[in-house]
Design a protein around this motif. Structure first.
Motif, PDB file in Angstrom:
ATOM      1  N   MET A   1       0.846  -1.191   0.000  1.00  0.00           N
ATOM      2  CA  MET A   1       0.000   0.000   0.000  1.00  0.00           C
ATOM      3  C   MET A   1       0.889   1.251   0.000  1.00  0.00           C
ATOM      4  O   MET A   1       1.822   1.357   0.802  1.00  0.00           O
ATOM      5  CB  MET A   1      -0.907   0.022   1.233  1.00  0.00           C
ATOM      6  CG  MET A   1      -1.893   1.179   1.250  1.00  0.00           C
ATOM      7  SD  MET A   1      -2.913   1.173   2.749  1.00  0.00           S
ATOM      8  CE  MET A   1      -3.778  -0.403   2.578  1.00  0.00           C
ATOM      9  N   ALA A   2       0.579   2.159  -0.898  1.00  0.00           N
ATOM     10  CA  ALA A   2       1.405   3.346  -1.061  1.00  0.00           C
ATOM     11  C   ALA A   2       1.081   4.386   0.006  1.00  0.00           C
ATOM     12  O   ALA A   2      -0.026   4.432   0.554  1.00  0.00           O
ATOM     13  CB  ALA A   2       1.204   3.936  -2.448  1.00  0.00           C
ATOM     14  N   THR A  76       4.450   8.238  -8.063  1.00  0.00           N
ATOM     15  CA  THR A  76       3.646   8.245  -9.281  1.00  0.00           C
ATOM     16  C   THR A  76       3.086   9.639  -9.535  1.00  0.00           C
ATOM     17  O   THR A  76       2.878  10.415  -8.586  1.00  0.00           O
ATOM     18  CB  THR A  76       2.479   7.243  -9.195  1.00  0.00           C
ATOM     19  OG1 THR A  76       1.747   7.263 -10.428  1.00  0.00           O
ATOM     20  CG2 THR A  76       1.551   7.581  -8.065  1.00  0.00           C
ATOM     21  N   ASN A 138      -0.333   5.500 -11.625  1.00  0.00           N
ATOM     22  CA  ASN A 138       0.254   4.176 -11.873  1.00  0.00           C
ATOM     23  C   ASN A 138      -0.053   3.249 -10.692  1.00  0.00           C
ATOM     24  O   ASN A 138       0.819   2.861  -9.920  1.00  0.00           O
ATOM     25  CB  ASN A 138       1.773   4.312 -12.079  1.00  0.00           C
ATOM     26  CG  ASN A 138       2.394   3.000 -12.520  1.00  0.00           C
ATOM     27  OD1 ASN A 138       1.767   2.187 -13.188  1.00  0.00           O
ATOM     28  ND2 ASN A 138       3.635   2.778 -12.120  1.00  0.00           N
ATOM     29  N   GLY A 139      -1.357   2.949 -10.537  1.00  0.00           N
ATOM     30  CA  GLY A 139      -1.775   2.097  -9.445  1.00  0.00           C
ATOM     31  C   GLY A 139      -3.281   1.916  -9.462  1.00  0.00           C
ATOM     32  O   GLY A 139      -3.976   2.362 -10.389  1.00  0.00           O
ATOM     33  N   THR A 140      -3.790   1.288  -8.432  1.00  0.00           N
ATOM     34  CA  THR A 140      -5.225   1.072  -8.301  1.00  0.00           C
ATOM     35  C   THR A 140      -5.701   1.628  -6.961  1.00  0.00           C
ATOM     36  O   THR A 140      -4.929   1.736  -5.999  1.00  0.00           O
ATOM     37  CB  THR A 140      -5.560  -0.429  -8.374  1.00  0.00           C
ATOM     38  OG1 THR A 140      -4.810  -1.129  -7.367  1.00  0.00           O
ATOM     39  CG2 THR A 140      -5.228  -0.989  -9.748  1.00  0.00           C
ATOM     40  N   VAL A 199      -4.182   3.423  -1.944  1.00  0.00           N
ATOM     41  CA  VAL A 199      -3.591   3.299  -3.276  1.00  0.00           C
ATOM     42  C   VAL A 199      -2.580   2.160  -3.264  1.00  0.00           C
ATOM     43  O   VAL A 199      -1.734   2.070  -2.361  1.00  0.00           O
ATOM     44  CB  VAL A 199      -2.909   4.611  -3.717  1.00  0.00           C
ATOM     45  CG1 VAL A 199      -2.249   4.438  -5.091  1.00  0.00           C
ATOM     46  CG2 VAL A 199      -3.922   5.751  -3.757  1.00  0.00           C
ATOM     47  N   HIS A 200      -2.673   1.309  -4.258  1.00  0.00           N
ATOM     48  CA  HIS A 200      -1.736   0.200  -4.442  1.00  0.00           C
ATOM     49  C   HIS A 200      -1.015   0.423  -5.767  1.00  0.00           C
ATOM     50  O   HIS A 200      -1.615   0.315  -6.844  1.00  0.00           O
ATOM     51  CB  HIS A 200      -2.463  -1.145  -4.445  1.00  0.00           C
ATOM     52  CG  HIS A 200      -3.265  -1.402  -3.197  1.00  0.00           C
ATOM     53  ND1 HIS A 200      -2.724  -2.012  -2.087  1.00  0.00           N
ATOM     54  CD2 HIS A 200      -4.558  -1.116  -2.894  1.00  0.00           C
ATOM     55  CE1 HIS A 200      -3.659  -2.103  -1.146  1.00  0.00           C
ATOM     56  NE2 HIS A 200      -4.779  -1.565  -1.618  1.00  0.00           N
ATOM     57  N   LEU A 201       0.273   0.758  -5.697  1.00  0.00           N
ATOM     58  CA  LEU A 201       1.038   1.067  -6.899  1.00  0.00           C
ATOM     59  C   LEU A 201       1.380  -0.200  -7.672  1.00  0.00           C
ATOM     60  O   LEU A 201       1.554  -1.281  -7.095  1.00  0.00           O
ATOM     61  CB  LEU A 201       2.322   1.806  -6.527  1.00  0.00           C
ATOM     62  CG  LEU A 201       2.158   3.194  -5.900  1.00  0.00           C
ATOM     63  CD1 LEU A 201       3.520   3.783  -5.559  1.00  0.00           C
ATOM     64  CD2 LEU A 201       1.392   4.117  -6.834  1.00  0.00           C
ATOM     65  N   HIS A 202       1.460  -0.038  -8.981  1.00  0.00           N
ATOM     66  CA  HIS A 202       1.878  -1.139  -9.845  1.00  0.00           C
ATOM     67  C   HIS A 202       3.392  -1.317  -9.739  1.00  0.00           C
ATOM     68  O   HIS A 202       4.133  -0.334  -9.553  1.00  0.00           O
ATOM     69  CB  HIS A 202       1.477  -0.862 -11.289  1.00  0.00           C
ATOM     70  CG  HIS A 202      -0.009  -0.845 -11.475  1.00  0.00           C
ATOM     71  ND1 HIS A 202      -0.619  -0.232 -12.544  1.00  0.00           N
ATOM     72  CD2 HIS A 202      -1.023  -1.356 -10.712  1.00  0.00           C
ATOM     73  CE1 HIS A 202      -1.934  -0.371 -12.444  1.00  0.00           C
ATOM     74  NE2 HIS A 202      -2.192  -1.059 -11.343  1.00  0.00           N
ATOM     75  N   PRO A 203       3.865  -2.532  -9.884  1.00  0.00           N
ATOM     76  CA  PRO A 203       5.319  -2.744  -9.775  1.00  0.00           C
ATOM     77  C   PRO A 203       6.091  -2.065 -10.905  1.00  0.00           C
ATOM     78  O   PRO A 203       7.232  -1.669 -10.727  1.00  0.00           O
ATOM     79  CB  PRO A 203       5.468  -4.269  -9.813  1.00  0.00           C
ATOM     80  CG  PRO A 203       4.207  -4.755 -10.441  1.00  0.00           C
ATOM     81  CD  PRO A 203       3.147  -3.803 -10.056  1.00  0.00           C
ATOM     82  N   THR A 205       6.434   1.027 -13.570  1.00  0.00           N
ATOM     83  CA  THR A 205       5.962   2.376 -13.867  1.00  0.00           C
ATOM     84  C   THR A 205       5.717   2.511 -15.354  1.00  0.00           C
ATOM     85  O   THR A 205       6.454   1.967 -16.174  1.00  0.00           O
ATOM     86  CB  THR A 205       6.997   3.415 -13.412  1.00  0.00           C
ATOM     87  OG1 THR A 205       8.226   3.179 -14.105  1.00  0.00           O
ATOM     88  CG2 THR A 205       7.222   3.339 -11.913  1.00  0.00           C
TER      89      THR A 205
END
Length: 298
Positions: A1-2, A76, A138-140, A199-203, A205
């Protein structure tokens, strides 16, 4: 989690967002007060539209966008989808407008205020989460259900109180005090909803599509300025109750003057017996006397 920052620029963004919500609330309450005193449906529609723009556009949506300037996620970039952002504006204005229409039509009652408040509050919550859906990074996103429900409840309560105040508050000091309370409620709803976000960033970018905040900032600030100036001008140019009373008095006096000018001149009043005595005083006129009474009628 970001990690999430809601105050990237310190207290500047929440202070400006609160100021916008209070300014929009003041203008919206004053415009809404004109709905109850409007003389016809056309005037009620006009003031209802202005009030919806002030409350939905300035006090709620502009406040939301200003507060979002302080939202940042390290690692991000954040961009915005323009069509969805515009859709959130329309949702806010339409929802508040329908709530005002429900409350402002006919006699004011508690059920009307409750129905209008539920509708407007649900629209405000929909605006908030639609605006959040317009963000691109860049995440969900994830949301805490309990806090989302709490934010919706706050929105409904705030909208109900706003509609009630809009239909009942008239004095300037009361309007300003109500606007301060509404500003707290609107900002409280916003930051409660933001606290539900994760926010959950994608691995990996990648390039994020959309428009940056700096690109949207200038047109939105200009739009808010023009809307505020237009609302103030409309309030100043609109006739007050004193103006209408003075105009009605002048119209009545003008009508009386026209009626007096249209009537034919009346003869002057004749003193008792003046014409009769003047006719007897003509040369050759016979005056009856006691010595020579007039001959009897046969």
């Amino acid at each position: 989690m970001a990690e999430i920052s809601h105050f990237e620029y310190g207290w500047i963004t929440p202070t400006l967002s609160y100021a916008l919500s209070v300014l929009g609330s003041v203008l919206g309450l004053v415009c809404a007060g004109r709905i109850r005193t409007a003389r016809n449906s056309r005037e009620r529609l006009w003031w209802g539209l202005l009030s919806a723009w002030a409350l939905g556009g300035t006090a709620i949506w502009s406040m939301h966008f200003m507060a979002m300037l302080g939202f940042a996620v390290p690692g991000t970039r954040i961009r915005y989808d323009i069509p969805i952002t515009l859709a959130s504006t329309v949702i806010a204005v339409v929802a508040v407008g329908i709530g005002l229409l429900i409350v402002g039509s006919g006699r004011l009652s508690v059920p009307k205020v409750l129905v209008g408040g539920v509708f407007a509050g649900s629209g405000v919550a929909a605006m908030h989460y639609t605006g959040m859906a317009a963000m691109r990074l860049n995440g969900t996103f994830g949301y805490d259900t309990t806090r989302v429900i709490l934010s919706v409840v706050i929105a409904v309560v705030a909208a109900t109180a706003a509609l009630w105040l809009a239909m009942t508050v008239r004095r300037p000091l009361a309007v300003f005090g109500s606007a301060l309370v509404m500003g707290v409620a609107v900002n409280g709803m916003h930051f409660t909803g933001m606290s539900a976000l994760s926010v959950h960033l994608h691995p990996r970018t990648g390039e994020v599509s959309g428009t940056t905040v700096s690109t949207l900032l200038a047109p939105i600030v200009l739009a808010v300025i023009f809307v505020v100036i237009g609302l103030v001008y409309a309030l100043i140019a609109a006739p007050t109750d004193e103006d209408r009373a003075a105009a009605a008095y002048l119209d009545a006096r003008s009508a009386q003057a026209r009626e007096a000018a249209a009537q034919p001149p009346q003869p002057a009043p004749d003193p008792v017996g003046l014409r009769h005595r003047s006719s007897l005083a003509r040369p050759g006129a016979q005056f009856p006397s006691r010595r020579n009474p007039p001959p009897p009628q046969s």
